[in-house]
Every structure is written in C-alpha cells, then in structure tokens.
Design an enzyme around this catalytic site. Structure first.
Site, short mmCIF file in Angstrom:
data_model
loop_
_atom_site.label_atom_id
_atom_site.label_comp_id
_atom_site.label_asym_id
_atom_site.label_seq_id
_atom_site.Cartn_x
_atom_site.Cartn_y
_atom_site.Cartn_z
N ARG A 169 0.84 -1.32 -0.06
CA ARG A 169 0.15 -0.22 0.05
C ARG A 169 0.91 1.12 0.05
O ARG A 169 0.84 1.90 0.85
CB ARG A 169 -0.88 -0.14 1.32
CG ARG A 169 -1.69 -1.21 1.44
CD ARG A 169 -2.34 -1.85 0.49
NE ARG A 169 -3.68 -1.42 0.00
CZ ARG A 169 -4.90 -1.98 0.73
NH1 ARG A 169 -4.84 -2.70 1.78
NH2 ARG A 169 -6.13 -1.62 0.38
N GLN A 184 -0.04 2.54 -5.79
CA GLN A 184 -1.56 2.82 -5.92
C GLN A 184 -2.24 2.32 -7.01
O GLN A 184 -3.46 1.91 -6.97
CB GLN A 184 -1.67 4.36 -5.38
CG GLN A 184 -2.42 4.46 -4.07
CD GLN A 184 -2.53 6.03 -3.84
OE1 GLN A 184 -1.45 6.61 -4.36
NE2 GLN A 184 -3.06 6.22 -2.67
N ASP A 190 -3.09 -0.97 -7.16
CA ASP A 190 -3.67 -1.56 -5.90
C ASP A 190 -5.26 -2.34 -6.08
O ASP A 190 -6.10 -1.54 -6.06
CB ASP A 190 -3.58 -0.62 -5.03
CG ASP A 190 -3.94 -1.08 -3.49
OD1 ASP A 190 -4.71 -2.03 -3.35
OD2 ASP A 190 -4.12 -0.40 -2.60
N SER A 223 -7.65 -2.33 -3.22
CA SER A 223 -8.40 -0.88 -3.08
C SER A 223 -9.30 -0.40 -4.28
O SER A 223 -10.51 0.06 -3.68
CB SER A 223 -7.33 0.16 -3.02
OG SER A 223 -6.57 0.40 -1.83
N TYR A 259 -2.21 -1.78 8.65
CA TYR A 259 -3.51 -2.55 8.69
C TYR A 259 -3.46 -2.46 10.20
O TYR A 259 -2.55 -2.33 11.15
CB TYR A 259 -3.11 -3.94 8.34
CG TYR A 259 -3.12 -4.35 6.82
CD1 TYR A 259 -4.37 -4.10 5.77
CD2 TYR A 259 -2.08 -4.38 6.24
CE1 TYR A 259 -4.34 -4.17 4.64
CE2 TYR A 259 -1.85 -4.61 4.54
CZ TYR A 259 -3.19 -4.34 3.95
OH TYR A 259 -3.21 -4.53 2.62
P1 NAD Z 1 -8.70 -3.74 5.87
O1 NAD Z 1 -9.61 -4.34 4.58
O2 NAD Z 1 -7.50 -4.65 6.35
O3 NAD Z 1 -9.84 -3.36 6.86
C1 NAD Z 1 -11.01 -2.40 7.07
C2 NAD Z 1 -10.78 -1.62 8.14
O4 NAD Z 1 -11.37 -2.59 9.39
C3 NAD Z 1 -9.54 -1.01 8.63
O5 NAD Z 1 -9.65 0.25 8.48
C4 NAD Z 1 -9.31 -1.68 9.85
O6 NAD Z 1 -8.66 -0.64 10.68
C5 NAD Z 1 -10.74 -2.00 10.53
N1 NAD Z 1 -10.82 -2.87 11.66
C6 NAD Z 1 -10.11 -3.99 11.70
N2 NAD Z 1 -10.82 -4.66 12.86
C7 NAD Z 1 -11.47 -3.57 13.43
C8 NAD Z 1 -12.42 -3.76 14.58
N3 NAD Z 1 -12.42 -4.73 15.54
N4 NAD Z 1 -13.24 -2.48 14.75
C9 NAD Z 1 -13.35 -1.69 13.82
N5 NAD Z 1 -12.74 -1.68 12.68
C10 NAD Z 1 -11.82 -2.64 12.42
O7 NAD Z 1 -8.22 -2.54 5.41
P2 NAD Z 1 -7.85 -1.53 4.13
O8 NAD Z 1 -9.06 -0.78 3.53
O9 NAD Z 1 -7.44 -2.51 3.14
O10 NAD Z 1 -6.85 -0.54 4.40
C11 NAD Z 1 -5.76 -0.78 5.41
C12 NAD Z 1 -4.61 0.30 5.30
O11 NAD Z 1 -4.11 0.74 4.05
C13 NAD Z 1 -5.40 1.62 5.86
O12 NAD Z 1 -4.66 2.15 6.48
C14 NAD Z 1 -5.57 2.47 4.46
O13 NAD Z 1 -5.68 3.67 4.64
C15 NAD Z 1 -4.32 1.98 3.81
N6 NAD Z 1 -4.24 1.97 2.19
C16 NAD Z 1 -3.22 2.77 1.88
C17 NAD Z 1 -3.10 2.86 0.48
C18 NAD Z 1 -1.91 3.87 -0.10
O14 NAD Z 1 -1.40 4.47 0.42
N7 NAD Z 1 -1.71 3.43 -1.30
C19 NAD Z 1 -3.97 2.07 -0.45
C20 NAD Z 1 -5.00 1.57 0.26
C21 NAD Z 1 -5.08 1.46 1.66
#
Ligand code: NAD
Length: 385
Positions: free
Chosen positions: A128, A133, A136, A139, A234
């Site tokens: 990530r 990006q 990805d 996403s 994560y």
């Molecule tokens: P994910 O699908 O792994 O999880 C979804 C969300 O559920 C996350 O925000 C996580 O914190 C939350 N979660 C986990 N357990 C929980 C609980 N018990 N109660 C409430 N919420 C809970 O996450 P994702 O959408 O794939 O994103 C993961 C990370 O990657 C994030 O920080 C996101 O901003 C980041 N990201 C960065 C980029 C980039 O910079 N290129 C791109 C995509 C995502």
C-alpha cells in the site's frame, strides 16, 4: 511475449461463485497490443462485464474458442481469481500467473504453483505505497464494494435515507453506523452521506477519525487503550478485553441504527466477530445489517455467505463478491490495475517482464519464483498452518 486472459465465468477456477469480472478490458488490451504483445483472450471472457469479443478483437486481441493450442506457450496468465491445479499443470514452468491468489488461505495451491516453477504475482500482496496505488486491486475493488453495500442496504430498507419535509409529514434521515473505515468503509460513508443519511463510523485505528469527519460523518470515540496499526497500515488484532469493551460500547449505536455496515478485516487473518446475536436482537424491526466479511468468516454472528437472510425481522446481507454487482466498473478498474503493473515492469526494448525481485513492489507481491516461496510473511504463516 504472449499473454492469455481466461473466461473465468465458464472456467471453474478456485472460486465458489460465477465470476463476472475479466482481467482485461478492451482499453487495456489495446495498450498491451500497442507494446507489441500478443494478447489471447478466451471467447466471451468479457461477456458478464458487458464487453463483447468483437471489442477485444478491435483492440488487437486474438479471441480463441479453446486455450489448448496456446496454454503451454504463454508467458503471462492474467486472472481475476486463481488458476486451479489442472490449469497450473498445463502452463510452461517459467510462466507468470497474476491474480487474486488468497495466499494466506491457499497453502496447497501456492505449493503447487511453486512446485511447477511458476512465478506467481498475488495482487493482495501489492504494497500500500504511493508508487503502487495505481496497481492496488484490493483498493479498487473495496471502493466499489463500499458503494454496493450501501445500495444493497437501501434496497432492503423499508424507509428512505434523506430527511424529507412534506405537507404529509417530516421524515428524519436514516441512521447508518459503519464499522471499519478503511477503503470500503470510507467509500460507504461517502455514498451514504450523498444519499442524505446521518452517518456514524468507528475504526480501531484512531488515525481514521479525521478522514471520517472530513466526509461529514461522526466518529464514535471508544477508549479501549492501545490499538494502533501494523507497519503496513493494517489494524492489529485486539485482546479479548478490548473486544468485550468494544462490543459493549457499540451496542447502543447498533440498536439505534437503521443500517449497520461492517467492513472490518485483519490482513492475512480471519476477520473479527463484531456483532453477536444478542446485539442484533436489540435492533428495530426492518433494520438492515450488511456484513462485508460474510464470505471469509463474518463480522456478524449468523450472517450467511452469499445470501440475504432475515433473523427476527432484521435483514442480514452477506452476499459477498460486492464489486461484481457493478461488473463493468469492476473489470475496468481491475484491468487498469493489472495493466499498470505490467506497464511498470515490461522492458520497452525487449518487451519482456523484468522480474527484479529487489524492487519493493515485486519483492512483496511475487510469492513464488524458481521453485521457492519468496514472501517471508507467507513462509512464516505456513509454518503454523
Ligand atoms: P482492511 O480491509 O484490512 O480493514 C478494513 C478496516 O477495518 C480497517 O480500517 C481496519 O482498521 C478496520 N478494523 C479492523 N478490525 C476492526 C475492529 N475490530 N473494529 C473496527 N474496525 C476494525 O483495510 P484496508 O481498507 O485494506 O486499508 C488498510 C490500510 O491501508 C489503511 O490504513 C488504508 O488507509 C491503507 N491504504 C493505503 C493505500 C496507499 O497508501 N496506497 C492504499 C489503500 C489502503
């Protein structure tokens, strides 16, 4: 270089559903053929995302009604899902496979890919980072899932989302509670806000609060001590004590909501159980709960993978494969992700895919190469499996 794209709706790959998406769009095929690549695409591969064979042909692809003559000669196999064992055995042993491999839960498949000398690119393992990006796929598909989950909830709700003031009475905005504000959750918040709902959200990563508020939603503040995130961004797994505290604190918000959407995931592990039946029982008749994680274990007790069910007057949506409800956009976005990955690593002079395993993107997402599992996280995870 020869690339093959499968018709995954016809071919039983490692999926339990009929795949509607395709790993290429006419647009990405045109960009690949302009690079001098021979693109083969199995007949009707785009049919369920509403792309016809003639569009792929016009983009320069060879549409084939059988993959038999070419499967052993291709350099790269592009998939949305994972190829099954039978297909793996027919590939040349230096071929590259790119797709959703689900590697943490598919040890035997990964072992097969490894034993057959295949270089496997798992799109789930693309880091990530800013540079990655555009590749990805997690996403791109999660963004669409966020939108689709709100649409599913709305379709099942016996009331409307926005406030409506009419001579016949005033309708208050619907209350939506979104648990997990990662990519899918944030998109669900934005969609629900556009439709006029009153939105509350929660995530264990406190850094997300600002993003939630910038979308016009409220962030539910719950003090459960140290939560934080992994170095990859994560969520970390919670302790039993933290889970119990969370559950108690969220009960009131859940009981007070017309719609609850759960999107909580833990990378490489089963998703956490967030809502027990005892909490569901507190919801009003007609309320809707959408469990994004129903297919991988479930955030909500009782949700059924692939189904919409009713429990004591509450609708529980666990359909899964969310982005497939908008298959054309899902195909376009996935195809772009894959093209961007190829474009980054195909050498302009030779037209070959440069497998530089020192590159930070490939170092993460190439999981098998030259008969070895090359990702340390997986090697570690398989030890305990
Ligand atoms: P994910 O699908 O792994 O999880 C979804 C969300 O559920 C996350 O925000 C996580 O914190 C939350 N979660 C986990 N357990 C929980 C609980 N018990 N109660 C409430 N919420 C809970 O996450 P994702 O959408 O794939 O994103 C993961 C990370 O990657 C994030 O920080 C996101 O901003 C980041 N990201 C960065 C980029 C980039 O910079 N290129 C791109 C995509 C995502």
């Amino acid at each position: 270089m020869k690339i093959l794209i499968l018709n995954e709706s016809k071919r039983a790959l490692l999926t339990s559903h009929t795949e509607k998406r395709c790993a290429a769009s006419p647009n990405t095929v045109a960009k690949l053929t302009r690079k001098g690549i021979d693109v083969f695409i199995e007949q009707d591969a785009g049919a369920l995302s509403l792309y016809e064979d003639k569009e792929f042909e016009a983009a320069g692809a060879h549409v084939v009604d059988t993959i038999e003559p070419i499967i052993s000669q291709i350099n790269i196999l592009l998939c949305v899902n994972s190829p099954n064992e039978e297909l793996i055995l027919r590939l040349a042993n230096n071929a590259i496979v790119i797709g959703h491999i689900d590697p943490f839960f598919q040890k035997s498949l990964v072992t097969k890919l490894c034993q057959n000398g295949i270089t496997t690119v798992s799109v789930e393992m693309i880091p990530r980072t800013s540079r990655a990006q555009k590749m990805d796929a997690l996403s791109s598909q999660a963004s669409l899932a966020g939108y689709v989950m709100v649409m599913k909830a709305v379709a099942n709700l016996p009331s409307i989302l926005p406030m409506m003031m009419t001579p016949s009475g005033t309708i208050k905005p619907a209350k939506i509670f979104i648990i997990g504000a990662g990519v899918a959750g944030l998109q669900a918040i934005a969609t629900a806000k556009r439709l006029g709902a009153s939105v509350l959200a929660y995530d264990t990563r406190p850094v997300v609060a600002e993003q939630v508020e910038s979308l016009g939603a409220k962030f539910l503040k719950i003090d459960i001590g140290d939560t934080g995130e992994t170095k990859d961004g994560y969520a970390k797994e919670l302790t039993e004590q933290q889970k119990n505290k969370l559950e108690a604190a969220q009960q009131k918000a859940i009981a007070d909501s017309d719609i609850v959407i759960t999107t909580a995931q833990l990378f490489g592990r089963k998703p956490p159980l967030l809502i027990k039946s005892s909490t569901l029982e507190k919801m009003r008749l007609g309320s809707v709960v959408v469990d994004m994680a129903a297919q991988s274990g479930g955030n909500v007790e009782g949700s059924k993978a692939g189904e919409t069910i009713k429990i004591n007057g509450i609708t529980l949506v666990g359909n899964g494969n969310w982005s497939q409800d908008v298959a054309r956009d899902a195909t376009d976005m996935y195809a772009n992700n894959i093209f961007n990955l190829l474009d980054e690593f195909i050498d302009a002079d030779t037209g070959n895919f440069l497998l530089d395993l020192e590159d930070d993107i490939l170092a993460n997402c190439v999981i098998t190469h030259n008969g070895a599992i090359t990702n340390d996280m997986l090697t570690e995870a398989y030890k305990g499996a």
